[in-house]
Design an enzyme around this catalytic site. Structure first.
Site, PDB file in Angstrom:
ATOM      1  N   TYR A 143       0.857  -1.191   0.000  1.00 47.60           N
ATOM      2  CA  TYR A 143       0.000   0.000   0.000  1.00 47.60           C
ATOM      3  C   TYR A 143       0.881   1.225   0.000  1.00 47.60           C
ATOM      4  CZ  TYR A 143      -3.542   3.398   1.456  1.00 47.60           C
ATOM      5  OH  TYR A 143      -4.381   4.490   1.524  1.00 47.60           O
ATOM      6  N   ASP A 238       9.375   2.335  -0.095  1.00 48.28           N
ATOM      7  CA  ASP A 238       8.332   3.014   0.673  1.00 48.28           C
ATOM      8  C   ASP A 238       8.524   2.612   2.136  1.00 48.28           C
ATOM      9  OD1 ASP A 238       4.660   3.167   0.560  1.00 48.28           O
ATOM     10  OD2 ASP A 238       6.144   3.803   2.056  1.00 48.28           O
ATOM     11  N   LYS A 266       4.650   8.952   9.100  1.00 47.48           N
ATOM     12  CA  LYS A 266       4.374   8.376  10.409  1.00 47.48           C
ATOM     13  C   LYS A 266       5.346   8.843  11.499  1.00 47.48           C
ATOM     14  CE  LYS A 266       2.091   4.424   8.234  1.00 47.48           C
ATOM     15  NZ  LYS A 266       0.658   4.379   8.593  1.00 47.48           N
TER      16      LYS A 266
HETATM   17  P1  KE4 Z   1      -0.889   8.080   4.531  1.00 47.81           P
HETATM   18  O1  KE4 Z   1      -1.363   8.771   3.277  1.00 47.81           O
HETATM   19  O2  KE4 Z   1      -1.979   7.249   5.163  1.00 47.81           O
HETATM   20  O3  KE4 Z   1      -0.206   9.010   5.519  1.00 47.81           O
HETATM   21  O4  KE4 Z   1       0.265   7.055   4.090  1.00 47.81           O
HETATM   22  C1  KE4 Z   1       0.022   6.129   3.071  1.00 47.81           C
HETATM   23  C2  KE4 Z   1       0.957   4.943   3.245  1.00 47.81           C
HETATM   24  C3  KE4 Z   1       2.008   4.805   2.367  1.00 47.81           C
HETATM   25  N1  KE4 Z   1       2.875   3.777   2.485  1.00 47.81           N
HETATM   26  C4  KE4 Z   1       2.742   2.855   3.467  1.00 47.81           C
HETATM   27  C5  KE4 Z   1       3.718   1.727   3.547  1.00 47.81           C
HETATM   28  C6  KE4 Z   1       1.674   2.955   4.390  1.00 47.81           C
HETATM   29  O5  KE4 Z   1       1.531   2.014   5.356  1.00 47.81           O
HETATM   30  C7  KE4 Z   1       0.767   4.020   4.283  1.00 47.81           C
HETATM   31  C8  KE4 Z   1      -0.413   4.191   5.211  1.00 47.81           C
HETATM   32  N2  KE4 Z   1      -0.614   3.150   6.139  1.00 47.81           N
HETATM   33  C9  KE4 Z   1      -1.989   2.898   6.490  1.00 47.81           C
HETATM   34  C10 KE4 Z   1      -1.996   1.746   7.468  1.00 47.81           C
HETATM   35  N3  KE4 Z   1      -1.508   0.558   6.872  1.00 47.81           N
HETATM   36  C11 KE4 Z   1      -2.660   4.102   7.025  1.00 47.81           C
HETATM   37  C12 KE4 Z   1      -3.861   3.844   7.896  1.00 47.81           C
HETATM   38  C13 KE4 Z   1      -5.143   4.210   7.182  1.00 47.81           C
HETATM   39  O6  KE4 Z   1      -5.205   4.055   5.929  1.00 47.81           O
HETATM   40  O7  KE4 Z   1      -6.090   4.639   7.907  1.00 47.81           O
END
Ligand code: KE4
Length: 422
Positions: A143, A238, A266
């Site tokens: 993701y 990533d 994060k």
């Molecule tokens: P954000 O746009 O959510 O800040 O980051 C996206 C992202 C990008 N790359 C990785 C490896 C990530 O894990 C994430 C976001 N993680 C999710 C949880 N697995 C965010 C939680 C959510 O979607 O509410």
């Protein structure tokens, strides 16, 4: 037990799609009513019905020091007293950049943005501009946020909801996105050969966290690095989740593989909105205004988020060691309990993050993770009722903090032993 959460959920669904601000929070994958949070305290989450849980969600990764650590709260309060945003450069952005680079020397330059999504999207645009090519290779079940080009067979909330397609994402937006299984270097070799001269970059989670925690099989990451060099393709790690979590220097330090670009988020914001991308100077110099690759943001480098990030990284080594130790102890305890109960589980742990798969066989890919995700909701609720809060989806990671101590570890293992016996 959850009356106030139920009341608040009944109200929130009137005005927020699904009653939440991000899909995974709606408990769609585990059923029931999502918990509404009153406050966090160190390793604990207290919901609006005054139920108290040991928290392994930790906002999905940012809270390496647990909830509301004094030093972070003070830094954010002090920053807020001088202003919440300026739309102008501040010294703290350079301080945070240098703190990141101390731990991740592959980042010779860095740009701060406001989310991991924005950072991944910008890194892809930059890779395409630098190489003059359009195709992007990503791994099934990974993701990288919700930008159009990367919403293809993704993990995290997309997998949680079982979304087969991405309505609103035109085919043209993902036509240049090639998806391969994780941990399959031959699939990457084939994709690079089939699309010789067309691929800008491979983007991947070096340790997958959005299908549960799935580490790379031995030799995989160095082989991917070799393949990208052979085919003159950029490698983008990533590390939004793995950064400062699987090791103080992220997965790139843990596995000694140097990517061309890295995406972060994060932990570097300590729970405030942030993202970042960075890497080789010759690539990053293409980012506007130094170069022609446009990317901008009203709140980029926000002084509150950057202040929190500086405090998080100033004590990173100590925080990480404590959090990783807690994760290791929990993982070992669950393995020992499962062995005693003869319940087949695969516990994967990488630094301060871990997962439990209910499978007799190791899990190395999204398909394998998906195949054993059926048992998760039962365990989730059995643990919640014992005061342990896991992510409400099997396609997420469990996170520990520097304040998950021996007492929390022991209570967690005891709860797992009871839940596995149900
Ligand atoms: P954000 O746009 O959510 O800040 O980051 C996206 C992202 C990008 N790359 C990785 C490896 C990530 O894990 C994430 C976001 N993680 C999710 C949880 N697995 C965010 C939680 C959510 O979607 O509410």
């Amino acid at each position: 037990m959850y009356n106030r959460s139920r009341q608040l959920f009944a109200e929130s669904v009137q005005v927020l799609p699904g009653g939440v601000s991000s899909p995974v929070r709606a408990f769609g994958s585990v059923g029931g009513t999502p918990l509404f949070v009153e406050r966090g305290e160190g390793p604990y989450l207290i919901d609006v019905d005054s139920n108290r849980y040991i928290d392994y969600v930790l906002s999905y990764g940012p809270l390496l020091m647990g909830h509301a650590p004094g030093v972070v709260v003070e830094a954010v309060q002090a920053a807020a007293r001088t202003g919440t945003s300026f739309g102008a450069p501040t010294e703290k952005e350079t301080v945070l950049a240098r703190l990141v680079m101390q731990h991740m020397p592959s980042l010779e330059m860095i740009r701060f943005v406001n989310s991991g999504t924005e950072a991944c999207m910008s890194a892809v645009r930059l890779a395409r501009a630098f190489t003059g090519r359009n195709k992007i290779i990503m791994c099934e079940g990974h993701y990288h946020g919700h930008s159009d080009a990367l919403l293809k067979q993704a993990g995290s909330g997309v997998a949680t909801l079982g979304l087969q397609s991405a309505p609103g994402v035109p085919a043209s937006a993902t036509r240049d996105t090639v998806v391969v299984p994780f941990n399959d270097a031959e699939a990457i070799r084939r994709a690079l050969t089939e699309h010789e001269g067309e691929v800008a970059a491979i983007i991947m989670e070096p340790v997958a966290g959005n299908m549960g925690v799935v580490p790379p099989v031995p030799g995989y990451l160095p082989l991917v690095r070799d393949l990208t060099r052979t085919h003159d393709v950029l490698l983008v790690f990533d590390e939004v989740m793995t950064g400062f979590r699987v090791s103080p220097g992220g997965a790139q330090a843990l596995f000694d593989v140097r990517p061309d670009l890295t995406v972060l988020g994060k932990v570097i914001g300590g729970g405030l909105p942030i993202g970042a991308y960075g890497g080789r100077r010759d690539i990053m110099e293409m980012v506007a205004p130094q170069g022609p690759v446009y990317q901008a943001g009203t709140l980029s480098g926000n002084p509150l988020a950057v202040s929190a990030g500086c405090v998080m990284l100033e004590s990173l080594r100590e925080s990480w060691a404590l959090a990783a130790n807690a994760a290791r102890q929990v993982a070992n305890g669950i393995n020992e309990a499962a062995d005693r109960l003869r319940v087949p589980v695969q516990v994967t742990q990488a630094g301060a993050m871990f997962s439990v798969f209910f499978s007799p066989e190791p899990v190395n890919s999204y398909q394998e993770a998906k195949a054993c995700s059926g048992a998760y909701p039962k365990i989730f609720w059995a643990l919640l009722q014992r005061g342990i809060y896991l992510p409400p989806s099997p396609f997420e990671a469990c996170f520990t903090s520097s304040v998950h101590g021996r007492e929390e570890v022991d209570r967690t293992v005891t709860a797992f032993e009871a839940a596995l016996s149900v």
